[in-house]
Design an enzyme around this catalytic site. Structure first.
Site, PDB file in Angstrom:
ATOM      1  N   GLU A 100      35.631  40.537  51.626  1.00 14.93           N
ATOM      2  CA  GLU A 100      34.565  39.601  51.243  1.00 14.93           C
ATOM      3  C   GLU A 100      35.118  38.170  51.246  1.00 14.93           C
ATOM      4  O   GLU A 100      36.255  37.938  50.834  1.00 14.93           O
ATOM      5  CB  GLU A 100      34.037  39.957  49.851  1.00 14.93           C
ATOM      6  CG  GLU A 100      32.870  39.130  49.380  1.00 14.93           C
ATOM      7  CD  GLU A 100      32.312  39.634  48.038  1.00 14.93           C
ATOM      8  OE1 GLU A 100      31.847  38.789  47.262  1.00 14.93           O
ATOM      9  OE2 GLU A 100      32.364  40.855  47.776  1.00 14.93           O
ATOM     10  N   GLU A 160      30.048  30.509  46.289  1.00 13.13           N
ATOM     11  CA  GLU A 160      29.048  30.659  45.236  1.00 13.13           C
ATOM     12  C   GLU A 160      28.875  29.292  44.573  1.00 13.13           C
ATOM     13  O   GLU A 160      29.853  28.561  44.364  1.00 13.13           O
ATOM     14  CB  GLU A 160      29.461  31.709  44.203  1.00 13.13           C
ATOM     15  CG  GLU A 160      29.415  33.127  44.750  1.00 13.13           C
ATOM     16  CD  GLU A 160      29.733  34.163  43.684  1.00 13.13           C
ATOM     17  OE1 GLU A 160      28.922  35.081  43.490  1.00 13.13           O
ATOM     18  OE2 GLU A 160      30.804  34.048  43.053  1.00 13.13           O
ATOM     19  N   ASP A 172      33.697  34.361  50.025  1.00 11.60           N
ATOM     20  CA  ASP A 172      32.596  33.836  49.217  1.00 11.60           C
ATOM     21  C   ASP A 172      32.506  32.318  49.159  1.00 11.60           C
ATOM     22  O   ASP A 172      33.531  31.631  49.020  1.00 11.60           O
ATOM     23  CB  ASP A 172      32.741  34.290  47.756  1.00 11.60           C
ATOM     24  CG  ASP A 172      32.635  35.780  47.568  1.00 11.60           C
ATOM     25  OD1 ASP A 172      32.101  36.459  48.463  1.00 11.60           O
ATOM     26  OD2 ASP A 172      33.096  36.258  46.517  1.00 11.60           O
ATOM     27  N   ARG A 209      46.836  33.745  33.065  1.00 16.01           N
ATOM     28  CA  ARG A 209      45.980  34.837  33.521  1.00 16.01           C
ATOM     29  C   ARG A 209      46.791  35.999  34.096  1.00 16.01           C
ATOM     30  O   ARG A 209      46.495  37.164  33.828  1.00 16.01           O
ATOM     31  CB  ARG A 209      45.023  34.314  34.584  1.00 16.01           C
ATOM     32  CG  ARG A 209      44.149  35.368  35.232  1.00 16.01           C
ATOM     33  CD  ARG A 209      43.311  34.752  36.326  1.00 16.01           C
ATOM     34  NE  ARG A 209      42.454  35.710  36.986  1.00 16.01           N
ATOM     35  CZ  ARG A 209      41.683  35.441  38.034  1.00 16.01           C
ATOM     36  NH1 ARG A 209      41.667  34.206  38.528  1.00 16.01           N
ATOM     37  NH2 ARG A 209      40.935  36.380  38.588  1.00 16.01           N
ATOM     38  N   ASN A 259      40.046  38.420  42.867  1.00 15.86           N
ATOM     39  CA  ASN A 259      40.737  37.587  41.866  1.00 15.86           C
ATOM     40  C   ASN A 259      41.502  36.440  42.500  1.00 15.86           C
ATOM     41  O   ASN A 259      42.599  36.080  42.056  1.00 15.86           O
ATOM     42  CB  ASN A 259      41.682  38.440  41.010  1.00 15.86           C
ATOM     43  CG  ASN A 259      40.942  39.504  40.238  1.00 15.86           C
ATOM     44  OD1 ASN A 259      39.823  39.291  39.782  1.00 15.86           O
ATOM     45  ND2 ASN A 259      41.556  40.681  40.108  1.00 15.86           N
ATOM     46  N   GLU A 267      40.205  33.138  43.058  1.00 16.43           N
ATOM     47  CA  GLU A 267      39.218  32.079  42.941  1.00 16.43           C
ATOM     48  C   GLU A 267      39.835  30.678  43.037  1.00 16.43           C
ATOM     49  O   GLU A 267      40.895  30.424  42.472  1.00 16.43           O
ATOM     50  CB  GLU A 267      38.472  32.182  41.601  1.00 16.43           C
ATOM     51  CG  GLU A 267      37.783  33.513  41.351  1.00 16.43           C
ATOM     52  CD  GLU A 267      38.663  34.531  40.644  1.00 16.43           C
ATOM     53  OE1 GLU A 267      39.904  34.318  40.574  1.00 16.43           O
ATOM     54  OE2 GLU A 267      38.129  35.542  40.158  1.00 16.43           O
ATOM     55  N   TRP A 275      27.809  34.276  32.466  1.00 20.14           N
ATOM     56  CA  TRP A 275      29.122  33.736  32.813  1.00 20.14           C
ATOM     57  C   TRP A 275      29.087  32.443  33.636  1.00 20.14           C
ATOM     58  O   TRP A 275      30.065  31.692  33.647  1.00 20.14           O
ATOM     59  CB  TRP A 275      29.939  34.767  33.610  1.00 20.14           C
ATOM     60  CG  TRP A 275      29.359  35.088  34.972  1.00 20.14           C
ATOM     61  CD1 TRP A 275      28.432  36.043  35.252  1.00 20.14           C
ATOM     62  CD2 TRP A 275      29.653  34.442  36.220  1.00 20.14           C
ATOM     63  NE1 TRP A 275      28.129  36.048  36.595  1.00 20.14           N
ATOM     64  CE2 TRP A 275      28.869  35.076  37.223  1.00 20.14           C
ATOM     65  CE3 TRP A 275      30.501  33.413  36.600  1.00 20.14           C
ATOM     66  CZ2 TRP A 275      28.920  34.693  38.563  1.00 20.14           C
ATOM     67  CZ3 TRP A 275      30.551  33.030  37.937  1.00 20.14           C
ATOM     68  CH2 TRP A 275      29.769  33.675  38.900  1.00 20.14           C
TER      69      TRP A 275
END
Length: 292
Positions: A101, A105, A103, A278, A128, A130, A195
């Site tokens: 995928e 967004e 993206d 993270r 994960n 981003e 979110w």
């Protein structure tokens, strides 16, 4: 002799049309897309798309065919005003738990606050990755070009012709790369107020519905996915129609690099490769590799 010449010309014409069909999709939403949900909330006429979100439903479309490598672009105008809680998405994706995928967004915000351009990439089900940006323009007052360029060497996200992100192929070093699955093109408008805006603290104001995002001039200049045989065919550098395999598309030009660095320095607000908390200090392996 005349008959032979005619047959030869016909063969050349058929071959040319076959090549064009394999690499180009015209800008006609109704012809090339199907509705996946929200049938009553979608308008498609020629090269114009209208996606609507209200409290009853959002809306989504996807392409009829899948592609492996090439360039996919669309002009998009986002929801104006208070778009908090809404997400407009434009992306490529295969199916299954090990899907690929790529993206774009667009995360809405309260009136007067900027949108977030959210990018991500999945390879064999692993995401994960981003990176987020603030737009350096108003994405709600006019149409802007969002392009995903994808080839065996790299994936590049472009906004109005300026690259903002690169993800390079390091598959030989054990890092998954999206090069073995055809992906369809998706566009949607949906509610994600748990979110999307300030971590879910700002909710969708349904009294302002319907929310509307628009698209124009969808264009896919990409290799048609015809099953596993396409893995080799679409990456074949000896096929003239595989323009994306040209060495000139394996690395950004100095001018593109300069423009991209300016955007990243001035408008990037999140990079997963810098989020050590993270990942508890164990960073994804591609973060130590040169991407551009």
């Amino acid at each position: 002799m005349a008959g032979l010449r005619a047959k030869t010309l016909m063969f050349i014409l058929v071959a040319a049309l076959a090549t064009l069909d394999r690499t180009f999709v015209e800008a006609d939403f109704k012809k090339n897309m199907i509705v996946t949900w929200g049938k009553d909330h979608i308008g498609m006429t020629g090269d114009n798309l209208r996606l609507v979100l209200d409290k009853s439903a959002g809306s989504a479309i996807r392409s009829k065919v899948a592609h492996l490598f090439g360039s996919v672009e669309m002009l998009i105008k986002l929801v104006p005003g208070n778009s908090a809680g809404t997400v407009a998405a434009y992306y490529l994706s295969s199916t299954g738990s090990a899907h690929d995928e790529i993206d774009f967004e667009f995360l809405g915000n309260a009136t007067g606050q900027p949108y977030t351009i959210h990018t991500n990439i999945f390879a064999q089900g692993q995401g994960n990755r981003e990176q987020q940006f603030r737009p350096w323009f108003n994405p709600t007052t006019g149409f802007h070009n969002y392009t995903i360029h994808w080839n065996p060497s790299e994936v590049v996200w472009f906004v109005d012709g300026t690259p903002i992100r690169v993800f390079r192929n390091y598959e030989k070093e054990g890092i998954a790369y999206p090069n073995k699955q055809g992906m369809k093109v998706f566009a949607s408008l949906w509610n994600a107020d748990d979110w999307a805006t300030q971590g879910g603290r700002v909710k969708t104001n349904w009294t302002l519905a319907p929310f509307v995002a628009e698209g124009r001039r969808y264009k896919a200049r990409a290799c048609l996915w015809q099953g596993p045989v396409s893995i080799k065919q679409c990456a074949d550098k000896t096929v003239r129609s595989n323009w994306w395999t040209s060495p000139s598309f394996s690395q950004l030009t100095p001018s593109q690099l300069t423009r991209m660095q300016k955007i990243r320095d001035g408008f990037m607000i999140y990079d997963y490769c810098k989020d050590t908390n993270r990942f508890k200090g164990v960073m994804p392996p591609e973060c130590s590799k040169r991407q551009f």
